[in-house]
Motif scaffolding. Structure first.
Motif, PDB file in Angstrom:
ATOM      1  N   MET B   1       0.831  -1.209   0.000  1.00  0.00           N
ATOM      2  CA  MET B   1       0.000   0.000   0.000  1.00  0.00           C
ATOM      3  C   MET B   1       0.861   1.252   0.000  1.00  0.00           C
ATOM      4  SD  MET B   1      -2.853   1.576   0.089  1.00  0.00           S
ATOM      5  CE  MET B   1      -3.321   3.227   0.490  1.00  0.00           C
ATOM      6  N   GLU B   2       1.908   1.229   0.877  1.00  0.00           N
ATOM      7  CA  GLU B   2       2.790   2.396   0.917  1.00  0.00           C
ATOM      8  C   GLU B   2       3.468   2.572  -0.434  1.00  0.00           C
ATOM      9  OE1 GLU B   2       6.642   3.885   3.352  1.00  0.00           O
ATOM     10  OE2 GLU B   2       5.163   2.779   4.489  1.00  0.00           O
ATOM     11  N   GLU B   4       2.300   1.532  -3.253  1.00  0.00           N
ATOM     12  CA  GLU B   4       1.270   1.950  -4.200  1.00  0.00           C
ATOM     13  C   GLU B   4       1.065   3.465  -4.105  1.00  0.00           C
ATOM     14  OE1 GLU B   4      -2.413  -0.197  -3.670  1.00  0.00           O
ATOM     15  OE2 GLU B   4      -3.454   1.300  -4.892  1.00  0.00           O
ATOM     16  N   ALA B   5       1.012   3.961  -2.843  1.00  0.00           N
ATOM     17  CA  ALA B   5       0.836   5.406  -2.648  1.00  0.00           C
ATOM     18  C   ALA B   5       2.029   6.166  -3.223  1.00  0.00           C
ATOM     19  CB  ALA B   5       0.683   5.709  -1.152  1.00  0.00           C
ATOM     20  N   THR B   8       1.758   6.223  -6.993  1.00  0.00           N
ATOM     21  CA  THR B   8       0.713   7.164  -7.413  1.00  0.00           C
ATOM     22  C   THR B   8       1.250   8.584  -7.371  1.00  0.00           C
ATOM     23  OG1 THR B   8      -0.899   5.685  -6.435  1.00  0.00           O
ATOM     24  CG2 THR B   8      -1.667   7.906  -6.934  1.00  0.00           C
ATOM     25  N   ARG B   9       1.963   8.908  -6.270  1.00  0.00           N
ATOM     26  CA  ARG B   9       2.489  10.268  -6.136  1.00  0.00           C
ATOM     27  C   ARG B   9       3.616  10.512  -7.127  1.00  0.00           C
ATOM     28  NH1 ARG B   9       4.015   9.547  -0.712  1.00  0.00           N
ATOM     29  NH2 ARG B   9       5.375  11.320  -0.919  1.00  0.00           N
ATOM     30  N   ARG B  12       2.043  11.197 -10.459  1.00  0.00           N
ATOM     31  CA  ARG B  12       1.491  12.556 -10.490  1.00  0.00           C
ATOM     32  C   ARG B  12       2.613  13.578 -10.631  1.00  0.00           C
ATOM     33  NH1 ARG B  12      -2.720  14.008  -6.170  1.00  0.00           N
ATOM     34  NH2 ARG B  12      -1.078  13.331  -4.784  1.00  0.00           N
ATOM     35  N   GLU B  16       2.862  16.272 -13.526  1.00  0.00           N
ATOM     36  CA  GLU B  16       2.779  17.707 -13.246  1.00  0.00           C
ATOM     37  C   GLU B  16       4.055  18.458 -13.627  1.00  0.00           C
ATOM     38  OE1 GLU B  16       1.625  17.822  -9.163  1.00  0.00           O
ATOM     39  OE2 GLU B  16      -0.482  17.418  -9.615  1.00  0.00           O
ATOM     40  N   ARG B 197       7.237  21.802  -4.954  1.00  0.00           N
ATOM     41  CA  ARG B 197       6.296  20.949  -4.208  1.00  0.00           C
ATOM     42  C   ARG B 197       6.626  20.947  -2.725  1.00  0.00           C
ATOM     43  NH1 ARG B 197       7.137  16.014  -8.113  1.00  0.00           N
ATOM     44  NH2 ARG B 197       6.173  14.782  -6.493  1.00  0.00           N
ATOM     45  N   ASP B 199       5.275  22.618  -0.419  1.00  0.00           N
ATOM     46  CA  ASP B 199       4.063  22.589   0.405  1.00  0.00           C
ATOM     47  C   ASP B 199       3.614  21.148   0.656  1.00  0.00           C
ATOM     48  OD1 ASP B 199       3.484  22.352  -2.274  1.00  0.00           O
ATOM     49  OD2 ASP B 199       1.610  23.463  -2.196  1.00  0.00           O
ATOM     50  N   GLU B 200       3.743  20.315  -0.377  1.00  0.00           N
ATOM     51  CA  GLU B 200       3.375  18.896  -0.222  1.00  0.00           C
ATOM     52  C   GLU B 200       4.228  18.230   0.850  1.00  0.00           C
ATOM     53  OE1 GLU B 200       3.428  16.465  -3.766  1.00  0.00           O
ATOM     54  OE2 GLU B 200       2.827  18.200  -4.961  1.00  0.00           O
ATOM     55  N   GLU B 202       5.894  19.611   3.253  1.00  0.00           N
ATOM     56  CA  GLU B 202       5.607  20.163   4.580  1.00  0.00           C
ATOM     57  C   GLU B 202       4.345  19.525   5.158  1.00  0.00           C
ATOM     58  OE1 GLU B 202       5.009  24.372   4.634  1.00  0.00           O
ATOM     59  OE2 GLU B 202       5.414  24.498   6.786  1.00  0.00           O
ATOM     60  N   VAL B 203       3.306  19.445   4.305  1.00  0.00           N
ATOM     61  CA  VAL B 203       2.045  18.857   4.772  1.00  0.00           C
ATOM     62  C   VAL B 203       2.270  17.408   5.197  1.00  0.00           C
ATOM     63  CG1 VAL B 203      -0.185  18.002   3.918  1.00  0.00           C
ATOM     64  CG2 VAL B 203       0.468  20.383   3.520  1.00  0.00           C
ATOM     65  N   MET B 204       2.992  16.671   4.383  1.00  0.00           N
ATOM     66  CA  MET B 204       3.220  15.254   4.708  1.00  0.00           C
ATOM     67  C   MET B 204       3.998  15.104   6.007  1.00  0.00           C
ATOM     68  SD  MET B 204       3.869  13.313   1.119  1.00  0.00           S
ATOM     69  CE  MET B 204       4.765  14.503   0.198  1.00  0.00           C
ATOM     70  N   PHE B 213       8.847   7.901   3.396  1.00  0.00           N
ATOM     71  CA  PHE B 213       7.570   8.117   2.713  1.00  0.00           C
ATOM     72  C   PHE B 213       7.649   9.334   1.800  1.00  0.00           C
ATOM     73  CE2 PHE B 213       3.308   9.794   2.281  1.00  0.00           C
ATOM     74  CZ  PHE B 213       2.525   8.672   2.091  1.00  0.00           C
TER      75      PHE B 213
END
Lengths: 284, 293
Positions: B1-2, B4-5, B8-9, B12, B16, B197, B199-200, B202-204, B213
């Protein structure tokens, strides 16, 4: 998933999969003991802060700009480290946490900021789901829990929208949804209404109160006195790095006669929403 | 799952930042192409040098107007030498014919008469004959009657060996430079992507993401860039080789009886794999300072 070596780290408690024991849950959720923080050698930002926050409390943290409100919260989520004293979260000294363990501390916290800190080019769903993706949660469970969180913040059915198309108030709701979706033990809100007009500020405050009503502890930093005056929550005032209790909290209410509230506080019993399980985060 | 995530990122991120990545992949492909080209040249030069080294040969040029009896005597003497594997007589006319067949010459050279080319014996020495032994044989044969000159090609071989040595040095330096270049280009590309990126990240980090991760998708993006650039460079090299080999093959066949060869599949796989690994490493290194939130 392979069994983790719980005993290998002093702060295994904060790791995903770990559950809080009965002793930890009986302790105050947050204790600050004689905490000092220096950004300049001759001028401490926080000086000898002593503070106890009980489980289930809603505390306003207030004070003028530069008083140390944000620093206080930043020390709790370990953006910075204390220079002296200690901070106990559920009885564990997070000030001494090693770098590797910080992510596991943060998984037990929900953090909301003045500038929202949402990723604008992501969808609402993605912004909220990231907190669960980090926990390696199954996709199906992520979808259902994000849906629940969006419903709680009043954004049901808007998961597919790009976040940059939302208003400021809605962006802050997304940030709140992200903070609560993991059902953290403690929510730290650092001036969450600072960028919002007064009407929206009340909405957001009410949202936090609804979350608090489910049993989540909330530290809400604000310098907006009009907001504080409208509610009778515990008030922690910081000035020049020193903490002054302006209104007392749960511990005092329990030991003393309860003070007459200026406005009826929201309690879990008043809240019609299904009660989520706040507490130390545990991944199933 | 990790994983897979992360995938996916990473997908993206690639989508982008595609313009940025197209520029980076193009630069990297040129860098890998340089290394591939150098390796290809080196491989063929080495092969040529080996071929020359293995099959020592000499050409015994006969004196003009040599008597048939002397020529026969000379042939018998040469054939009696244990180091001589084979011997072929080439008349002036045959030498002219071979020259015109293998070399691209203009009309003035083509008009040369047959007597401009001396008759010779083409001597193939036994495999493993040392260059020093070949020189001794040449010296002894040179004392025989009816010989004008002897070419042992020792000078050619030495020059070629020196060229191969220099080429190996250049290829090594080029490979090192390309390694640095790949790490720098991917590092800077990822840094640019990270800056856009932040901001991404930082949010994570604030949500409790581990460095692994956060870093994962960027490392995957870097690996993909390196891999794609290496694959592109191999494809371009193959196309260029197919287009140009005809021009080289004729000359090489005439000079050394060998043909050009492409890089070994294992070497191609190593280039592609190293592209991916370098991309991943460049990305991981460049991210370190952005993970402090």
């Amino acid at each position: 998933m392979a069994k983790r070596k719980e005993g290998a780290r002093p702060f295994a408690f904060f790791r995903a999969g770990a559950r809080a024991d009965a002793v930890s849950t009986a302790k105050p959720i947050l204790v600050l003991e004689d905490v000092y923080k220096y950004f300049r050698e001759d001028h401490p930002t926080l000086r000898g802060v002593n503070l106890v926050v009980e489980r289930g409390e809603f505390c306003f943290v207030t004070g003028p700009s530069g008083a140390g409100k944000s620093t206080l919260l930043q020390l709790i989520y370990r953006k910075h480290t204390v220079d002296a004293g200690r901070i106990l979260f559920c009885g564990r000294d997070i000030a001494r946490l090693r770098e590797k363990s910080i992510p596991f501390l943060r998984r037990n916290l929900g953090i909301v900021f003045q500038d929202f800190k949402v990723v604008r080019h992501w969808t609402v769903q993605e912004n909220v789901a990231i907190a669960l993706d980090i926990l390696d949660m199954p996709r199906r469970l992520v979808r259902s829990r994000v849906g629940e969180a969006l419903e709680r913040v009043g954004l049901e059915g808007r998961g597919g929208e790009r976040t940059e198309n939302l208003s400021g108030g809605e962006m802050q709701r997304v940030a709140v949804a992200r903070a609560i979706v993991t059902e953290p033990a403690l929510i730290l809100a650092d001036e969450p209404t600072g960028n919002l007009d007064p009407h929206l500020a009340i909405d957001i405050l009410t949202l936090f109160e609804e979350i608090h009503a489910t049993g989540t502890t909330v530290l809400f930093a604000t310098h907006d006195h009009s907001l504080i005056a409208k509610r009778n929550h515990r008030l922690i005032s910081i000035d020049e790095g020193r903490v002054l209790e302006a209104r007392q909290g749960l511990a005092s209410w329990r030991s003393d006669a309860p003070p007459a509230p200026a406005e009826e506080p929201v309690t879990p019993a008043d809240n019609p929403r299904p009660v989520l399980r706040p507490g130390l985060h545990a991944v199933s | 799952m990790e994983l897979e995530a992360m995938m996916t990122r990473a997908r993206r991120g690639l989508r982008e930042e595609r313009r940025l990545y197209v520029v980076a992949v193009s630069s990297l492909a040129v860098a890998f192409l340089s290394v591939g080209g150098a390796l290809l040249a080196m491989q063929n030069l080495s092969r040529l040098a080996d071929r020359w080294g293995q099959s020592a040969r000499m050409t015994v040029y006969l004196a003009e107007g040599i008597e048939a009896a002397d020529r026969t005597q000379l042939q018998i003497t040469l054939e009696s030498l244990p180091e001589v594997a084979s011997l072929r007589h080439l008349s002036g006319a045959e030498a002219r014919e071979e020259f015109l067949a293998h070399a691209e010459v203009d009309s003035s050279l083509a008009a040369l008469p047959a007597d401009a080319f001396p008759a010779s014996f083409e001597v193939e020495l036994a495999a493993g004959t040392a260059p020093a032994r070949a020189a001794t044989i040449a010296e002894r044969v040179g004392e025989l009657r009816g010989i004008d000159d002897i070419e042992t090609y020792q000078g050619w071989h030495e020059r070629l060996a020196a060229l191969v040595r220099a080429g190996r040095g250049v290829a090594g330096a080029l490979t090192f430079l390309v390694l640095l270049c790949v790490v720098a280009v991917i590092g800077n590309t990822i840094r640019l992507a990270v800056a856009r990126r932040r901001d991404e990240i930082e949010v994570m980090k604030l949500c409790g993401a581990t460095d692994r991760f956060v870093r994962g998708p960027f490392v995957l993006e870097g690996a993909f860039q390196g891999l794609l650039a290496a694959v592109l460079s191999v494809l371009v090299l193959m196309a260029a080789f197919a287009a140009l080999r005809g021009a080289f093959d004729a000359s090489l066949a005439a000079l050394a009886g060998t043909r050009t060869v492409f890089l070994h599949p294992a070497l191609l796989a190593a280039i592609i794999l190293s592209g991916g690994l370098l991309g991943a490493a460049g990305s991981a290194v460049s991210l370190r300072r952005y993970l402090q939130v």
